[in-house]
Design a protein around this motif. Structure first.
Motif, PDB file in Angstrom:
ATOM      1  N   PRO A 278       0.807  -1.234   0.000  1.00 14.11           N
ATOM      2  CA  PRO A 278       0.000   0.000   0.000  1.00 14.11           C
ATOM      3  C   PRO A 278       0.834   1.276   0.000  1.00 14.11           C
ATOM      4  O   PRO A 278       0.318   2.343  -0.323  1.00 14.11           O
ATOM      5  N   TYR A 279       2.108   1.170   0.383  1.00 20.55           N
ATOM      6  CA  TYR A 279       2.931   2.371   0.507  1.00 20.55           C
ATOM      7  C   TYR A 279       3.947   2.507  -0.636  1.00 20.55           C
ATOM      8  O   TYR A 279       4.789   3.402  -0.616  1.00 20.55           O
ATOM      9  N   LEU A 280       3.856   1.609  -1.629  1.00 19.52           N
ATOM     10  CA  LEU A 280       4.813   1.634  -2.738  1.00 19.52           C
ATOM     11  C   LEU A 280       4.221   2.335  -3.957  1.00 19.52           C
ATOM     12  O   LEU A 280       3.009   2.223  -4.211  1.00 19.52           O
ATOM     13  N   PRO A 281       5.035   3.036  -4.740  1.00 19.95           N
ATOM     14  CA  PRO A 281       4.546   3.525  -6.044  1.00 19.95           C
ATOM     15  C   PRO A 281       4.156   2.329  -6.923  1.00 19.95           C
ATOM     16  O   PRO A 281       4.740   1.243  -6.799  1.00 19.95           O
ATOM     17  N   HIS A 282       3.180   2.540  -7.798  1.00 16.65           N
ATOM     18  CA  HIS A 282       2.693   1.418  -8.616  1.00 16.65           C
ATOM     19  C   HIS A 282       3.805   0.800  -9.467  1.00 16.65           C
ATOM     20  O   HIS A 282       3.828  -0.407  -9.687  1.00 16.65           O
ATOM     21  N   TRP A 283       4.735   1.648  -9.942  1.00 17.74           N
ATOM     22  CA  TRP A 283       5.765   1.103 -10.830  1.00 17.74           C
ATOM     23  C   TRP A 283       6.704   0.155 -10.066  1.00 17.74           C
ATOM     24  O   TRP A 283       7.252  -0.793 -10.650  1.00 17.74           O
ATOM     25  N   VAL A 284       6.891   0.407  -8.767  1.00 17.20           N
ATOM     26  CA  VAL A 284       7.733  -0.497  -7.964  1.00 17.20           C
ATOM     27  C   VAL A 284       7.063  -1.869  -7.833  1.00 17.20           C
ATOM     28  O   VAL A 284       7.699  -2.913  -8.018  1.00 17.20           O
ATOM     29  N   THR A 285       5.764  -1.839  -7.533  1.00 18.27           N
ATOM     30  CA  THR A 285       5.029  -3.110  -7.437  1.00 18.27           C
ATOM     31  C   THR A 285       5.048  -3.838  -8.779  1.00 18.27           C
ATOM     32  O   THR A 285       5.236  -5.062  -8.830  1.00 18.27           O
ATOM     33  N   GLY A 286       4.865  -3.092  -9.865  1.00 17.13           N
ATOM     34  CA  GLY A 286       4.915  -3.706 -11.195  1.00 17.13           C
ATOM     35  C   GLY A 286       6.263  -4.326 -11.491  1.00 17.13           C
ATOM     36  O   GLY A 286       6.352  -5.425 -12.054  1.00 17.13           O
ATOM     37  N   ALA A 287       7.341  -3.624 -11.099  1.00 17.16           N
ATOM     38  CA  ALA A 287       8.689  -4.173 -11.310  1.00 17.16           C
ATOM     39  C   ALA A 287       8.884  -5.455 -10.505  1.00 17.16           C
ATOM     40  O   ALA A 287       9.495  -6.417 -10.990  1.00 17.16           O
ATOM     41  N   CYS A 288       8.344  -5.480  -9.287  1.00 13.34           N
ATOM     42  CA  CYS A 288       8.444  -6.694  -8.453  1.00 13.34           C
ATOM     43  C   CYS A 288       7.735  -7.868  -9.127  1.00 13.34           C
ATOM     44  O   CYS A 288       8.246  -8.996  -9.145  1.00 13.34           O
ATOM     45  N   VAL A 289       6.545  -7.594  -9.690  1.00 12.83           N
ATOM     46  CA  VAL A 289       5.788  -8.659 -10.367  1.00 12.83           C
ATOM     47  C   VAL A 289       6.571  -9.178 -11.571  1.00 12.83           C
ATOM     48  O   VAL A 289       6.625 -10.399 -11.823  1.00 12.83           O
ATOM     49  N   LEU A 290       7.193  -8.273 -12.321  1.00 11.02           N
ATOM     50  CA  LEU A 290       7.980  -8.702 -13.483  1.00 11.02           C
ATOM     51  C   LEU A 290       9.178  -9.560 -13.064  1.00 11.02           C
ATOM     52  O   LEU A 290       9.492 -10.566 -13.708  1.00 11.02           O
ATOM     53  N   ILE A 291       9.832  -9.172 -11.971  1.00 15.87           N
ATOM     54  CA  ILE A 291      11.007  -9.944 -11.515  1.00 15.87           C
ATOM     55  C   ILE A 291      10.600 -11.359 -11.113  1.00 15.87           C
ATOM     56  O   ILE A 291      11.234 -12.348 -11.512  1.00 15.87           O
ATOM     57  N   ILE A 292       9.513 -11.490 -10.324  1.00 12.66           N
ATOM     58  CA  ILE A 292       9.115 -12.835  -9.895  1.00 12.66           C
ATOM     59  C   ILE A 292       8.598 -13.649 -11.086  1.00 12.66           C
ATOM     60  O   ILE A 292       8.730 -14.871 -11.107  1.00 12.66           O
ATOM     61  N   ALA A 293       8.020 -12.956 -12.095  1.00 17.92           N
ATOM     62  CA  ALA A 293       7.577 -13.673 -13.296  1.00 17.92           C
ATOM     63  C   ALA A 293       8.777 -14.230 -14.063  1.00 17.92           C
ATOM     64  O   ALA A 293       8.754 -15.371 -14.545  1.00 17.92           O
ATOM     65  N   VAL A 294       9.830 -13.426 -14.169  1.00 17.08           N
ATOM     66  CA  VAL A 294      11.038 -13.889 -14.874  1.00 17.08           C
ATOM     67  C   VAL A 294      11.683 -15.056 -14.130  1.00 17.08           C
ATOM     68  O   VAL A 294      12.089 -16.058 -14.742  1.00 17.08           O
ATOM     69  N   LEU A 295      11.771 -14.952 -12.806  1.00 18.62           N
ATOM     70  CA  LEU A 295      12.351 -16.043 -12.011  1.00 18.62           C
ATOM     71  C   LEU A 295      11.570 -17.341 -12.210  1.00 18.62           C
ATOM     72  O   LEU A 295      12.158 -18.421 -12.331  1.00 18.62           O
ATOM     73  N   THR A 296      10.239 -17.210 -12.263  1.00 16.59           N
ATOM     74  CA  THR A 296       9.399 -18.404 -12.454  1.00 16.59           C
ATOM     75  C   THR A 296       9.556 -18.952 -13.868  1.00 16.59           C
ATOM     76  O   THR A 296       9.669 -20.167 -14.059  1.00 16.59           O
ATOM     77  N   ALA A 297       9.564 -18.056 -14.856  1.00 19.05           N
ATOM     78  CA  ALA A 297       9.650 -18.497 -16.251  1.00 19.05           C
ATOM     79  C   ALA A 297      10.946 -19.260 -16.526  1.00 19.05           C
ATOM     80  O   ALA A 297      10.958 -20.204 -17.325  1.00 19.05           O
ATOM     81  N   PHE A 298      12.028 -18.857 -15.891  1.00 22.36           N
ATOM     82  CA  PHE A 298      13.318 -19.523 -16.106  1.00 22.36           C
ATOM     83  C   PHE A 298      13.567 -20.643 -15.086  1.00 22.36           C
ATOM     84  O   PHE A 298      14.701 -21.099 -14.928  1.00 22.36           O
TER      85      PHE A 298
END
Length: 304
Positions: A51-71
């Motif tokens: 709730p206290y993070l800018p949206h782009w930070v949360t989006g970047a976190c989602v992309l990182i965990i997606a990449v980790l899962t994909a590989f």
């Protein structure tokens, strides 16, 4: 007040993710222990500080965990699993009382959502806390079991545990992007004017198919109802209550058929440790197809 309670439960979930990450980090035999721990720590960060993070930070976190899962950099770490004899002995001792916490979970959630002023989401957290207390009363297990077995359970489920949240968000994005309008334009070419049965069939089958793709009936409902349900059924005189109720449950027929509905199909297979992770879908397929046909008939009879 409701937001404070909700954030408390999100923080509890985040702590569980941290424990799973620490479990992976301490497993020296796990080849992907750094990336696995990183996945769980990032996920915990979004749940606790979201709730206290800018949206782009949360989006970047989602992309990182997606990449980790994909590989395939997120794998299950070693767990202290009870022996088969211990499991059988405990099962014989508990018998059918093992189902009481699960029933408490559902019953308390309904009662809390109905009679307490904390909202439906918080009711689920409250019911989980009550069910946990019931588990301790029935099993007499040590308090640390909630930590060790909870983190082991989450580790077994793995990244698919967050798939429902991501798919629901994807459904909202599709709706906002106007996918429903695109579908309406495409479907208008294949539904003859005045052919209600075809419109009903296209809507129900479309709900099931889009749910198979999205893995979430709610995500599909917003897109398919905007694209097909409203212009070809409701605006042609169909009862919106009947269309909405049967349309959503028609989507659930697709839920029974897809691995994308991870919390219904893949997650139970992981929890039961079945050899084939698609065995639950295979067992559900005949029922799902039959129920989809029943939905088409009922909507055609009841909606007009």
């Amino acid at each position: 007040m409701n937001n404070i309670i909700a954030e408390f439960f999100y923080c509890v979930i985040g702590v569980i993710f941290i424990l799973v990450g620490l479990k992976a980090l301490n497993d020296k035999t796990l080849a992907t222990r750094i990336t696995t721990a990183l996945f769980w720590f990032i996920l915990a960060f979004t749940f606790i500080a979201g709730p206290y993070l800018p949206h782009w930070v949360t989006g970047a976190c989602v992309l990182i965990i997606a990449v980790l899962t994909a590989f395939k950099r997120v794998t299950q770490s070693k767990s202290d699993v009870p022996s088969e004899e211990t499991t059988r002995s405990n099962a014989n001792k508990l018998g059918y009382t093992v189902f009481i916490p699960a029933l408490c979970l559902a019953l308390v959630a309904v009662l809390a959502a109905t009679f307490l002023p904390f909202g439906a989401n918080n009711a689920i957290g409250i019911s989980a806390a009550v069910a946990l207390l019931v588990v301790f009363l029935i099993t007499k297990a040590p308090a640390k079991s909630a930590v060790t077995d909870g983190s082991r359970l989450m580790d077994n489920v793995g990244p698919v545990g967050i798939l429902p949240q991501l798919l629901a968000a994807l459904g909202a994005l599709f709706t906002a992007a106007g996918v429903g309008t695109v579908i309406a334009n495409g479907v208008s070419a294949i539904i003859p004017e005045g052919m209600r049965i075809i419109a009903v069939a296209v809507y129900c089958i479309g709900m099931a198919l889009f749910t198979i793709i999205m893995g979430n009936g709610f995500a599909a409902f917003s897109v398919i109802t905007v694209g097909i349900g409203i212009p070809f059924l409701i605006m042609q005189g169909a009862n919106p209550v009947v269309v909405g109720a049967l349309g959503l449950t028609a989507g659930y027929c697709g839920t029974l058929l897809t691995p994308m509905a991870a919390n219904f199909n893949i997650m139970p297979a992981a929890l039961l440790e079945t050899k084939n992770k698609y065995v639950i879908i295979k067992a559900q397929a005949p029922v799902a197809i039959t129920m989809l046909f029943v939905h088409i008939v009922l909507m055609y009879i009841l909606a007009f």
